[in-house]
Structure formats: structure tokens, C-alpha cells
Design an enzyme around this catalytic site. Structure first.
Site, short mmCIF file in Angstrom:
data_model
loop_
_atom_site.label_atom_id
_atom_site.label_comp_id
_atom_site.label_asym_id
_atom_site.label_seq_id
_atom_site.Cartn_x
_atom_site.Cartn_y
_atom_site.Cartn_z
N ASP A 54 -6.40 -2.39 -8.59
CA ASP A 54 -5.20 -2.22 -7.77
C ASP A 54 -5.51 -1.43 -6.49
O ASP A 54 -5.10 -1.80 -5.39
CB ASP A 54 -4.16 -1.50 -8.63
CG ASP A 54 -2.86 -1.35 -7.91
OD1 ASP A 54 -2.26 -2.40 -7.60
OD2 ASP A 54 -2.45 -0.20 -7.63
N LYS A 66 -5.52 -2.56 -2.32
CA LYS A 66 -4.88 -1.80 -1.22
C LYS A 66 -5.89 -1.50 -0.12
O LYS A 66 -5.58 -1.64 1.07
CB LYS A 66 -4.28 -0.50 -1.76
CG LYS A 66 -3.12 -0.74 -2.71
CD LYS A 66 -2.68 0.55 -3.37
CE LYS A 66 -1.58 0.28 -4.38
NZ LYS A 66 -1.35 1.40 -5.27
N VAL A 88 0.86 -1.19 0.00
CA VAL A 88 0.00 0.00 0.00
C VAL A 88 0.89 1.24 0.00
O VAL A 88 1.70 1.42 0.91
CB VAL A 88 -0.90 0.03 1.27
CG1 VAL A 88 -1.83 1.24 1.23
CG2 VAL A 88 -1.69 -1.26 1.42
#
Ligand code: ADP
Ligand code: ASP
Ligand code: MG
Length: 816
Positions: A679, A683, A610
């Protein structure tokens, strides 16, 4: 006067002998003639032992005989002038022929008595001492070859004889005083009994000879000259980072050597201790170094432990049964029986219920010990009050030693956590009554790893080594290697950390180097020397190397390595990963990784999952660990989308901005993988899970940025075509935002266990309004940070910062 003892390596080569001569010369020049005690040349006692064993088995020993002769003759020709060579060689030949006669008798009888055994192995010292005294006589004409069997008297316990101190002191002293003008070269190791039969003092016994002679003469100091720089914190053969201890107490030296530090033979300390004579251990090949001083005042130092020793091969006998409970004297009887039979017990542990006793002995003594016990406790065995003794093999003892241990709490905790973290199973534990040592029995296979791990744990200030296996040599992998190289010296100097890349693999090739792959040229080495890549083999090689402080680094974006994570943790290896797939698949898998890592006491670090190198994961974990509660998380965590919206201003079209982002390397090969929010979702999912919510991917609501037509395009070029068609739609969004003085932001939110990602227009007052480049921003609203949230902001994408985050995770392994 000093007694100087030179060990096998010092007398076994011309270089060693030259140094030995110059050490003696210096001693003479400084005032007084020393007394010199010598060992056999290195390897010769073992060779003689092998010859007796071969002869007793009725086998040939001629090849070994030739080797014995050759080792000595080589020194004769190298170090003696022609005129001296012949008489010395003749004397040596006489010794060799005596050995030959003995061996041929042994071979005929097919039996070697302990007496004959001692006699044969005594020739090692006899040959070396004769030879060196003759070499020395070129420079010191007063050199005299002395056979210690005339001076040191023992009982008839061949192989490990007990010294008659009173008689020996007298003989040594008388001899010395009647030869005051001579420079004595005395054979070590060898003695004789009252019938003048040759005995020996136990393996490594030349050190003891020196102490016996030194004590008899009340010498000023006993110097033990060997092939290492003194007594070290661990055996340098196993632990590369071992360093020399400047001083030790007699007790410490005794315990270190008892538990395997063969640089000095344990009984050596006794005569020296009784007469308060310091013992100095020094390196013949490095004489200017101070070495180690063993003395009464030697225990003072700040180190909680002095060193770690080990005995490579031991066997353990375990006795258990109700017959032992409350039976006073059971263990007394057991151990006096073993002592009576000359079986030395290395360590003992007894359960507090007295229900079992475990003790360690030399493997060669184990079958005999078992038989003795079975005979002695026959009745108990028959009545099933005692279970049949079992021998366990393939074990080692590791001991930590130091006088300060008594006063320092937490020593054993440190020992066991170092062993535990590295997956070393402890079979038994004992603490000496002196509290100067704690010893543990472990599997022989784990010894090297355990020694290094324990050494690192106790001497952490003195460089910790992380053994790293790296998967993936793409942008992040490459950059990581460069950073490791650039910061190598800094890390060593300021943090005492050494990162060794032991293995590296990409999808094509893999390479291993136990000394650490040279980071200056890893690419070339991998290409030229690498084997074909095989992930399974890469991992099994890592496991079989069984190194301490081992870290597996996953810098791929592939699902394959993830399937090995559990197995990797289970072999006590920590994982550092920039690969998000592992933590963002099913919740049960995420949990399994965390739990397995926890059970095995290893680390699982994924800071770069992250916000690249930004401290987001660690910040959240620290908040949670310290009892804070997360109320809300808001974040912009897609560097790519950030970049796109930050540049979507003025006249440019959305299509062009996406294209530019791709050209600059900010997007995945298919930009939709960024724009569809997958994506970002991963995270958010990882953050939600770390915040304590068992969410699945489907639980995160994502608002579509792209029109359906773009999503359905079959290829990347087609996608761009569709994107161009959607220019109007995006331009409207842009205008709307600009007109109202707001900015477009793709924002993730976690609140009350619900996660969503939406496209928002934020005004100037919003903390996410000012965001440049590909920056990420995250704000944590928690019980503690309620009024003003805790904000982390900075570059959240790019190889440089991601690699830096991986780097930080690696060096953090083992520190929490
Ligand atoms: P010598 O032939 O001089 O008597 P030894 O072979 O008996 O020498 O002893 C030296 C060896 O002891 C070294 O090669 C080293 O590997 C081993 N050793 C084991 N533990 C230690 C330790 N803690 N410090 C130094 N040496 C050690
Ligand atoms: N030569 C003997 C041995 O190898 C004694 C010694 O070296 O101290 O055990
Ligand atoms: Mg020795």
C-alpha cells in the site's frame, strides 16, 4: 390605460380565470378600465391544428372535436350560473359546428389551403374570448366580446400575416373611443385581410395583438400574463435553476424570444419599442410577484449575460463550393429567395473564405428550401461549382443573450469551455451583428445538458450543481453520504454548490434518481428500490442521462471500475477516486487516464490516494505546475504501520500491536497487505509519477519488515502464529531503538528519480521522530523549499478523513 393580455394557461383553467378576474378588478379599482386581450385555452390551438391535419389527410377528427367541446363546456358549467349557461353554450355550439363544417370540407377535398387553415385555428381565441367575456359580465356588466378581425388588418399572408399598422391603428382607436364605457375583451392572434378573410399573426401571436392594440391606443403599459414568473434566465422547463430577470431591454427580450423563449412572441417588442411602452410579463397564478419589465432602460445590470434561450428542433442546410467564392451577391440572392418564400432563417454562418454558408431553419421548411436552392442555382450545381445542398436534422440552437456582452471580454470563452467540458460538440457558431447574442448549433440530444452547463457557467454564484454517481458504499462511501448531508446547507449557502447524488451502486444493488437520491435514507432506498448491481449498466445509464457537471466517484478498492475510467473520461465525466489501483498499476495506464481527462477537459482527482484527506497530491501538483522542481520527497504514508510502530513501546509485543491495529480497524483484512509495504509502495509510486518520473511498481525498493516465515503463512491465523514466533526479532529492534533514544519509522524516499521504502531508526532531531497515532507525514524538498522543506502532517487514515478528502475533490470539480 393598460392592455392586459392573458395567455393559454391563464384562460385554460378555472383557477386561472378566477385570478384573471381579480387582476382585472384590481386594475379597475386603481382607476382605469384596462383593455383585455385573450389567447385560446392552453392546448386548443394545437388541437385545432391536429384536426385540420387529420381532416386534410382524410382521417377522423371526431375524437379531437369531442375534446374541444369538453374543454369549453367544463368551464361553462364550472364558472357560469345556470341561467347564463345555455345561451353561452349555444353560441359555442354554433362555433363548433362552423369548425365541423370547415373540417368536413377539408376532409372531402383532402386538402387544406392556408386560408382555411387560419380560419379553423382562429376559433381557439374566438371560443375562449367569448366564454371569458361572458363569465366576466357577471361581475363587470360592461364586458364586451370583440373580434380582433374587425380591428387588425393584415396582408393575405396566411399563417404569419403582416399588419397594416396605419389602418389598424385607426380602426383600433376609433373602436376604443366609441366604446369608452365598455370593458373590451379582444381575441388575440386573429386578424383579417383586405378581403375580410381571417388571417393569423403566427404562433404565440396573441402577445403581438396586445402590443398592436396598446401601441394604437398609446397605452401606459402592456401586461403579458402567463404561467411563469416572467422572462427567466432560461426556459424553466429545461433549467430548474433558471430565475426571473427583473428587467430587460427591448433588444434583449427580442433576442431571447427570437431564439426560443416563447414566453413572449418576438414581434411584440416592435410596436412597444416604437412607442416606448413598457411590457411587463407576470404570472397569473402568482400575481404578487414583480415579474419582468421590458423597457428602454432595461439593459442596465451587472450580469455579463441576461439569459440563455434555445430552439429545440432546427434543421441546417450547408452550401459549399467554389462557385460561391468572390461571387458578389451570392448570399444576398440566397437569402432574398428564402425570404420571398416566407422561409425564416434562424441563424447564418459563413466561413471567412466564403467557401461555405451554413444556415438554420425550421425543420418543416427544410425540404422546400432545398428544392428552391436546387432550382435557383441549377447551373452552378451542374457545373459542380456548388455541391448539392444537404439537410442536417436533429439539431438545436442555443443562444446566450445580453447587452453587456459587448463590453465584457471572455464571454465566448466561457460559453465554449462550458460546452467543451461537457462534451457538447458545436456544429456552427454565429454572433449577431448587434453583439447582443452568440448562438451555437448543437445536437438536439445535448441540448438539456448544454443549457444547464452554460447556465451554471454564467450564473455560478447562483448555485452550481454537481451530478454525482457513487460507486462503493463501504466505510468511505457511507461516511461521504453522511458528510454530504451534514454540509448540504452550508455548501449551498456559502459556496453556491449543490451536490446531487444521481446514482449509487455497491456490489449488490444500484439505484438512480434524477432529482437526487435522498441522503437521509439512501440505504433503505437502495435496498428496497435498487436494481441488481451491474457496473457496465451503471456506467451506461450515467452516460445516457447526459447530465452536465457530472462526476463519477469510485470509493471501492476493486480493479473493476478502473477498466471503465478511460471510457468515463471520454464521455466527459470527471472522476474522483479513493481507489489507488488505477494510478498505481502500469505507468502507461496512469498516463492514459491523465491524458484522456485532459483531452476531454474534465477533472481527475485522487487526493485520497495518498495520505487520505491530507493535501499531499494537490500540494505536489501545485508545486509542479508553478514551475518548482522536486529534489527529494520523504514520507511516512502508511497510517497502519505508523500506528503499529507508535504503539510498539514498553512491554507489548509486535504480535499484540498488530492484533490491536486490526481490531481497531486500521489494517486490511490480512494485515500483511499493509506490513509488506504494498500500500505504501502504491502511494510512493503515485507521488513519483506526479513528480514527473515514469516509474513502475517494481522500481520501488521495499525493505521487508516481516520475516519470510510470516510472509509464507497460508492464512491469517497462521500468520499470527508465525508473528508470535518472531517476537524476539522485533523485541530486539525495539530495544535497540529505545536504548539509543530513537524511534522506528518506515520511511519512503524519492530522490533523483529513485524510490525506496526502508525501516529506519530516527533520532529526536528528525522531523519524523514525533509522530503520533496513525499520523502521516511528508516532506517536500524542492528548488524553492530547499533550506526548510515543506511539510504536511496529520491523520492519514480512517473513513472520516478519507471521505472528507473525497468530498473536497468533488466540490473542486470544475473550479480549476
Ligand atoms: P402563454 O400561454 O401564457 O402565452 P407560453 O406557453 O406561450 O405562455 O409561454 C410560456 C412558456 O415559455 C413557459 O411555459 C416556458 O416553458 C417557456 N419559456 C421558454 N423560455 C423561457 C424563458 N426564458 N423564461 C420564461 N419562460 C420561458
Ligand atoms: N393561441 C395561439 C397559439 O397557440 C396564439 C397565442 O397563444 O398567443 O399560438
Ligand atoms: Mg404565448
Amino acid at each position: 390605460m393598460k392592455v392586459l393580455k392573458f395567455g393559454g394557461t391563464s384562460v385554460g383553467s378555472s383557477e386561472g380565470i378566477l385570478n384573471l378576474l381579480s387582476i382585472i378588478r384590481q386594475e379597475i379599482q386603481s382607476g382605469e378600465k384596462p383593455v383585455v386581450v385573450l389567447s385560446a385555452m392552453s392546448g386548443i390551438t394545437n388541437l385545432l391544428l391536429k384536426m385540420t391535419q387529420d381532416a386534410a389527410a382524410g382521417e377522423d377528427y371526431e375524437a379531437s372535436m369531442a375534446k374541444l367541446k369538453e374543454r369549453h363546456s367544463a368551464i361553462v358549467t364550472e364558472m357560469l350560473p345556470n341561467q347564463l349557461q345555455e345561451p353561452v353554450q349555444a353560441q359555442l355550439e354554433e362555433y363548433f359546428s362552423e369548425v365541423d363544417q370547415l373540417l368536413s370540407a377539408i376532409r372531402s377535398l383532402k386538402e387544406c389551403t392556408p386560408r382555411a387553415h387560419d380560419l379553423v385555428i382562429s376559433y381557439g381565441e374566438k371560443c375562449s374570448t367569448l366564454l371569458i367575456s361572458k363569465i366576466a359580465s357577471q361581475f363587470f356588466p360592461e364586458a364586451l366580446f370583440v373580434e380582433s378581425s374587425d380591428l387588425i388588418k393584415t396582408d393575405s399572408n396566411f399563417g404569419n400575416a403582416r399588419v397594416d399598422t396605419e389602418l389598424t391603428d385607426q380602426l383600433v382607436s376609433t373602436f376604443y373611443h366609441s366604446h369608452k364605457d365598455k370593458l373590451l375583451f379582444i381575441t388575440g392572434f386573429v386578424a383579417s385581410d383586405m378581403q375580410r378573410q381571417i388571417t393569423t399573426l403566427g404562433r404565440g401571436g396573441s402577445d403581438y395583438t396586445a402590443a398592436i392594440v396598446g401601441a394604437a391606443l398609446n397605452c401606459q403599459e402592456i401586461q403579458i400574463w402567463t404561467g411563469v414568473n416572467g422572462m427567466m434566465t432560461a426556459d424553466p422547463k429545461w433549467v430548474k435553476k433558471a430565475f426571473t430577470l427583473s428587467d430587460l431591454s427591448y433588444n434583449e427580450a427580442m433576442e431571447m424570444s427570437f431564439f426560443g423563449a416563447k414566453v413572449i412572441y418576438p414581434p411584440t417588442m416592435i410596436p412597444a419599442f416604437l412607442k416606448k411602452i413598457p411590457i411587463i410579463i407576470k404570472n397569473t397564478l402568482n400575481p404578487e410577484l414583480a415579474g419582468t419589465v421590458i423597457s428602454h432602460s432595461g439593459g442596465t445590470s451587472d450580469l455579463p449575460i441576461k439569459g440563455i434561450s434555445s430552439i429545440n428542433k432546427i434543421s441546417v442546410i450547408n452550401l459549399q463550393g467554389s462557385g460561391m467564392v468572390g461571387r458578389a451577391g451570392f448570399s444576398g440572392k440566397l437569402f432574398s429567395l428564402l425570404a420571398h418564400e416566407q422561409i425564416s432563417v434562424i441563424m447564418i454562418t459563413q466561413s471567412s473564405s466564403e467557401h461555405s454558408i451554413t444556415f438554420a431553419i425550421k425543420p418543416e421548411d427544410a425540404p422546400r428550401a432545398k428544392k428552391l436552392i436546387e432550382r435557383e442555382f441549377e447551373l452552378e450545381l451542374q457545373a459542380e461549382k456548388l455541391e448539392k445542398p444537404e439537410i442536417e436534422e436533429g439539431l438545436s440552437v442555443l443562444a446566450i443573450v445580453g447587452e453587456n456582452m459587448k463590453q465584457t471580454p471572455g464571454i465566448s470563452g466561457k460559453l465554449f469551455s462550458a460546452l467543451g467540458r461537457n462534451g457538447v460538440n458545436v456544429r456552427a457558431i454565429a454572433q449577431g451583428s448587434s453583439e447582443h447574442n452568440i448562438s451555437v448549433i448543437i445536437s438536439q440530444q445535448d441540448l438539456a445538458k448544454a443549457l444547464n452547463a452554460v447556465h451554471d457557467a454564467f450564473f455560478t454564484d447562483l448555485k452550481k450543481t454537481l451530478n454525482v454517481f457513487c460507486l462503493g458504499t463501504g466505510n468511505i462511501g457511507k461516511t461521504l453520504f453522511r458528510q454530504l448531508l451534514d454540509h448540504r446547507e452550508f455548501l449551498q449557502k456559502h459556496n453556491g454548490i449543490q451536490v446531487k447524488v444521481i446514482g449509487v451502486s455497491n456490489s449488490r444493488k444500484m439505484l438512480f434518481d434524477l432529482d437526487g437520491i435522498t441522503l437521509e435514507s439512501w440505504q433503505q432506498q437502495l435496498n428496497e428500490q435498487g436494481k441488481p448491481a451491474d457496473l457496465g449498466l451503471f456506467i451506461s445509464e450515467m452516460q445516457s442521462l447526459n447530465l452536465p457537471n457530472c462526476v463519477f466517484v469510485d470509493n471501492t478498492a476493486s480493479p473493476k471500475p478502473i477498466t471503465y475510467y478511460e471510457e468515463i473520461f471520454s464521455s466527459n465525466v470527471s472522476i474522483v477516486t479513493s481507489n489507488k489501483i488505477g494510478n498505481s498499476s502500469s505507468y502507461s495506464q496512469y498516463r492514459l487516464f491523465k491524458d484522456t481527462a485532459h483531452t476531454h477537459g474534465v477533472d481527475f482527482f485522487y487526493e485520497t490516494n495518498v495520505g487520505a484527506g491530507l493535501p499531499i497530491v494537490r500540494t505536489l501538483q501545485d508545486l509542479m505546475m508553478s514551475g518548482d522542481r522536486v529534489l527529494k520527497i520523504e514520507a511516512v504514508l502508511s497510517g497502519t504501520i505508523s500506528f503499529i510502530f507508535n504503539h510498539f513501546k514498553g512491554d507489548v509485543t509486535f504480535h499484540d500491536v498488530v492484533k490491536m491495529a486490526q481490531e481497531k480497524g486500521y489494517t486490511e483484512p490480512d494485515p500483511r497487505d499493509d506490513l509488506n509495504g504494498t500500500d505504501f509502495m502504491r502511494k510512493m509510486l503515485i507521488l513519483a509519477r506526479d513528480a514527473g518520473y515514469a516509474l513502475e511498481a517494481g522500481d520501488v525498493q521495499i525493505e521487508n519488515i516481516l520475516p519470510e516465515s510470516c510472509m509464507h503463512a497460508q492464512s491469517v491465523p497462521e500468520f499470527y502464529e508465525e508473528l508470535q514466533k518472531a517476537d524476539d526479532y522485533f523485541n530486539k529492534l525495539k530495544e535497540q531503538a529505545e536504548e539509543s533514544g530513537r524511534a522506528l519509522r518506515f520511511i519512503g524516499k524519492l530522490e533523483d528519480g529513485k524510490a525506496e521504502i526502508t525501516l529506519q531508526m530516527v533520532d529526536e532531531s528528525h522531523p519524523f521522530f514525533v509522530l503520533s497515532g496513525s499520523d502521516n507525514i511528508i516532506s517536500f524538498t524542492t528548488e524553492r523549499y530547499k533550506e526548510r522543506p515543506l511539510v504536511v502532517k496529520g491523520p492519514g487514515a480512517g473513513a472520516e478523513v478519507t471521505a472528507a478528502g473525497v468530498f473536497a475533490d468533488i466540490v473542486n470539480v470544475g473550479t480549476h
